[in-house]
Scaffold this motif. Sequence first.
Motif, PDB file in Angstrom:
ATOM      1  N   THR A   1      -4.578   7.933  -3.997  1.00  0.00           N
ATOM      2  CA  THR A   1      -5.649   7.079  -3.769  1.00  0.00           C
ATOM      3  C   THR A   1      -6.998   7.625  -4.620  1.00  0.00           C
ATOM      4  O   THR A   1      -7.588   7.085  -5.161  1.00  0.00           O
ATOM      5  CB  THR A   1      -6.461   5.970  -2.266  1.00  0.00           C
TER       6      THR A   1
ATOM      7  N   GLN B   1      -0.015   4.914  -2.163  1.00  0.00           N
ATOM      8  CA  GLN B   1      -1.731   4.974  -1.000  1.00  0.00           C
ATOM      9  C   GLN B   1      -1.952   7.238  -1.067  1.00  0.00           C
ATOM     10  O   GLN B   1      -2.901   7.281  -0.845  1.00  0.00           O
ATOM     11  CB  GLN B   1      -1.664   4.725   0.816  1.00  0.00           C
ATOM     12  N   ASP B   2      -0.882   7.265  -1.374  1.00  0.00           N
ATOM     13  CA  ASP B   2      -0.704   8.783  -1.357  1.00  0.00           C
ATOM     14  C   ASP B   2      -1.738   9.135  -2.752  1.00  0.00           C
ATOM     15  O   ASP B   2      -2.429  10.736  -3.415  1.00  0.00           O
ATOM     16  CB  ASP B   2       0.403   9.607  -1.797  1.00  0.00           C
TER      17      ASP B   2
ATOM     18  N   PRO C   1       0.278  -0.843   0.218  1.00  0.00           N
ATOM     19  CA  PRO C   1      -0.046   0.075  -0.190  1.00  0.00           C
ATOM     20  C   PRO C   1       0.993   1.003  -0.306  1.00  0.00           C
ATOM     21  O   PRO C   1       0.202   1.946  -0.654  1.00  0.00           O
ATOM     22  CB  PRO C   1      -1.016  -0.448   1.418  1.00  0.00           C
ATOM     23  N   GLU C   2       2.220   1.071   0.602  1.00  0.00           N
ATOM     24  CA  GLU C   2       2.965   2.441   0.324  1.00  0.00           C
ATOM     25  C   GLU C   2       3.258   3.010  -0.544  1.00  0.00           C
ATOM     26  O   GLU C   2       3.312   4.277  -0.771  1.00  0.00           O
ATOM     27  CB  GLU C   2       4.552   1.595   1.423  1.00  0.00           C
TER      28      GLU C   2
ATOM     29  N   GLU D   1      -6.910   3.125  -7.929  1.00  0.00           N
ATOM     30  CA  GLU D   1      -7.296   1.970  -6.964  1.00  0.00           C
ATOM     31  C   GLU D   1      -7.588   0.782  -8.299  1.00  0.00           C
ATOM     32  O   GLU D   1      -7.269  -0.389  -8.414  1.00  0.00           O
ATOM     33  CB  GLU D   1      -7.599   1.875  -5.635  1.00  0.00           C
TER      34      GLU D   1
END
Lengths: 554, 631
Positions: free
Chosen positions: B293, B290-291, B286-287, B328
Amino acid sequence: MPLGWHGRVKIKSTAQQEEEKRKEKEKKLKAFVSARDAVLKKRSAGEHDEEALQLTRQLLSSNPDFATLWNYRREVLLHLETLREKDEVQKLYESELHFIEACLKVNPKSYGCWHHRTWVNTRLPQPDWTRELGLCDRCLSLDERNFHCWDYRRVVVKASGVSVEQELQFTDRLIGSNFSNYSSWHYRSTLLPQLHPQPAPDSFHSHRVCEEQLLKEYELSHNAFFTDPNDQSAWFYYRWLLGREEMISCVYVSREGERVSVAFSKPVHSEGLMLVLDGQPQQVEWRSTHPRLRHSPVWLCDLPPGSISDMSNEHNLTIHWTEKHTHRDCALYTGCAESWCRDSATNLELFRSELSVEKSSVLQAELQSCNQLLELEPQNKWCLLTIILLMRALDPLGHEKETLAHFQTLKEVDPMRSTYYSDLCSKFLIENTILKMEYAEVRVFSLSNKNLTTLCHLDQLLFVTHINLSSNQLLRLPPHFAMLQCLEVLEADDNAIENLEGLYHLPKLEEVSLRNNRILFSKKSKCFIRNCFSGVKSQCLVWPCFKDSVFFIN
Amino acid sequence: MHGLTESVIAAACSRVGQSVLHLDRRNYYAGNWASFTFNGLLSWIEQYKNQQEVQITELEQVWRSLIDEGEDAVPLSALDSSISNLEVFCYASEEEEKEEEMKTPLSSFQPVNAETVSEEANGDSTEAHDTVTGDDTTASDAKTPNEEHEVSEPKEDQHTSDISEPSQSQEEKESQLSSSPADPPVEVQKKITYQKLVKEGRRFNIDLVSKLMYSRGALVDLLIKSNVSRYAEFKNIGRILTYRNGKVEQVPCSRADVFASKQLTVVEKRMLMKFLTFCLDFEQHPEEYQDYTEKPFREFLKNKKLTENLQHFILHSIAMVTQHTLTEEGLKATQHFLRCLGRYGNTPFLFPLYGLGEIPQCFCRMCAVFGGIYCLRHSVECLVVDKVSNKVKAVIDTRGQRISCSHFVVEDSYIRDEQRQSTAYRQISRAVLITDRSVLPSESDQQISMVTIPPLESSAPAVRMVELCSSSMTCMPGTYLVHLTCSSSGKAQEDLAPVISQLFHVSTIPGEEPSEGAEERSKPAVLWVMYFNMRDTSALDSSSYSLPSNVHVCTGPDDSLCSDYSIKLAESVFHHILPDEEFCPPAPNPEDIIYDGDGPQAEGPGFDESTNTEADKSLAEEEGATHEKSP
């Protein structure tokens, strides 16, 4: 109507189905066993008739791995062949091919089938090789790694004279559809030297493939390992491309021992070695430096007594190595006790046993590609390893520091193989030391405190008189150690040496220091040490204890 | 209707023992999912144009009399308005083949400047067609039936001037066919005339819906699970292409493609593979995203320092998402694509031999094997709704028979506007082309290619194109059948003609060849093209209709590449009807079925003994419909 109560289809229960299957199986087994017995009976009765073909056919179609039946079939066919006209024979064997094809569908990896197919083609008056090639292609498209089929294909290609070029295209196609295929890459490596040989090969620059093609192949490999750097097959192929042919690296002759030593760039068999002395081929017996070594980088032979012992004669020796179509000369001049002809370590050629010397700009470009990949994949072991090899090929001393750092990374990212990397690193350090020694023109080899785990390139130390291996992590002095035919002083303190097998027959050894090692002191080893030095004229072995062992010989 | 969703529901219900009666007002299976031979398609086009709403009022009296007290009648629409804006153009030479051969040398004498003019000329000619066929188009729109009669007018002109009028009607073709002498036995291979298309018409299987099957999609899973796959054969899509910078290029998507790609540098290869490998299990990292999404996938690709090349491939051809799709979703789409790779081949897709229309038919077949009954050209006039329970208890068919049922499954196009709460449906633009060669010729001319065409202008829709080769059993040898699909922003022709003129050579005169050396010459020539819009009702759900709860409306095909939407809908309708039953359990092997009784009926699984009428009466079912039998 299959619709039963509630309109549902009634289906046999699992137990019912299994029971049916079991019965079916039993029935089959019975039939198989009785047919088998009948066939074997016929065979022992020496009956070679159509019925035999029919019966074996039934059995083999359900179990093509029954080798005895294939044998029997061959006997029958050979017999029938004698009774028939040529075109009938053709038909007979053609139908045999069809039958084998059906069997291959049952088991595409049946040794019996493929072998029988090869045999049938040798009996067939007019074999249809095109069809056979088609069969191979179909098989390989279903399973590109079916080595049985690869083997058979080579037979077909050879027999039908398919051009090497076409075969190379064939590998293009297979590699294109899946490049993780050792078989295809390997096949390619056998074809390239035929199709694009290095022009005018000589013993000093024997690359396998001409440079123009080589560049194309490099590109192909790049494509593969940039696409998937974890796939080994392309890396192996790449290493092969970068590598070079084995060659004779040194010939040494000594009047006193009436002996010739020949060193190679890689361990080789002695087959195909031939010694010509002053134009006369000599019947000599080749032996390696240690009886246990069948594959050795150094081979020795004794010349007929008296043939070169007279100092006032000049002699010319040539070693022919028929396997690789190469040879090496060595002249023994008047008044000289010994002579050798070798690649000097300072000559750029030496130690490129892994990587051949291209024009360095090409190799430099390869190194850049790999460094680029390493930036993207800093943990990739194949890339790291290839970079090390390329650096060594380009400038082993100049890159020594980076090489050691890369080895460190390799051990971290691939701890399962850390011992391998240690050994490899030792090898490179030894090579570097040899280079430095050669530059300094001395016969003293000193490599202490370098974390060496193994010894190699001892063939290159043929002339060394003093060797210092102290403070390393050596576990043994390997059989190859016996190559140090000029060694007088050995220092190997502070290692973890357990056995001394390598101190076998070193004719000039005078002093051995093995303090702080792990030599097991037993009757056996004492005895062994005595035997080792039995050839030495006078010996004085001192071993107060093995914590502190120094042997003085002479 | 026998669309995919209805067919799957019918098969699923039949499989678990429900009685199913399947009615369709058409004379062919699969509804808007159907595929046609070339000649069949020409008849379909005619039918479409002739569709009329005439007899409805007369019939109404018949069924009114069958409604009892305490019951309401809900009439169904007799008219299918799901297809609109249908237009057909023919560019193949309509001359007899003998003449054709003689004509060939002439083309080389064309003036050199023809090549520069050709594109403009095409545009003009297309407009010209528009005007000529304009009547056809509006006339065929179901809502203006009065104009239908005018359809025949342009045809008369055609008889006098074949060449100037590329659009042809079925009758005219037939008349030409019947009047023309037999084809000469020796044909010039490269020239395909209209007559040839008609003569070889049976080799075509032209789908109204163009979709591919993801090898790990809901449809493939269902085909495998239910054993329905045994009724069809499939071919791999051989390659994914994309249109970029004015050229058709192959998209490297599998490992082998990336390896072999000549457009990518080795570093790009690594970046692409690395990115794709990440996408395979992006949830584990996710790292990495995640910024992003809340930001578009496109931004994320840029941030990943992927080159322009790679961004295009991933966005348009692998994820197949738009500029606005969020990260995503883009990652999920990429992941799905990748997971489908390698199951059956080097692309994620399969296509059924003989066309997508096979698939609903396979399910119909399974339904029939388990006792489902099929009636074509037989429709339902109205539903009979019990006033108290507000449930459908029966239907009245077009022959005035009342058939009781416990559930009624129906396709959206049968629903009248009065029963709709929402008419917020979209349209799909479709074009079907017959061409003379591939958009990207390669060593093998027998490949199915999927071509992604990003919007030509920012406002235009992305177009999906599937080029079928003759070994897919959808077109005659020597031709390719090309399907274009996009969500509509206007009429199909407006949406798709610009794309077609970029990728294909559209001649001004039927049979004309582009002049020597022209750029056009390298493009495949369009021999025949059909445009139409199909209604996309996939955004509707049960709240969009005011119907009894045991009426299940199936929306038609959506505009996506795969059929997952329709399959999932079928599954959800099935569970609604039969909450406790398994959806399409594996059909047993024929040898494992126990036939009761020793009677000869054991032979035919199913429906041989019941005639249609009998079945209609005794079993209570309908249109793609199912009902539980009372115990």
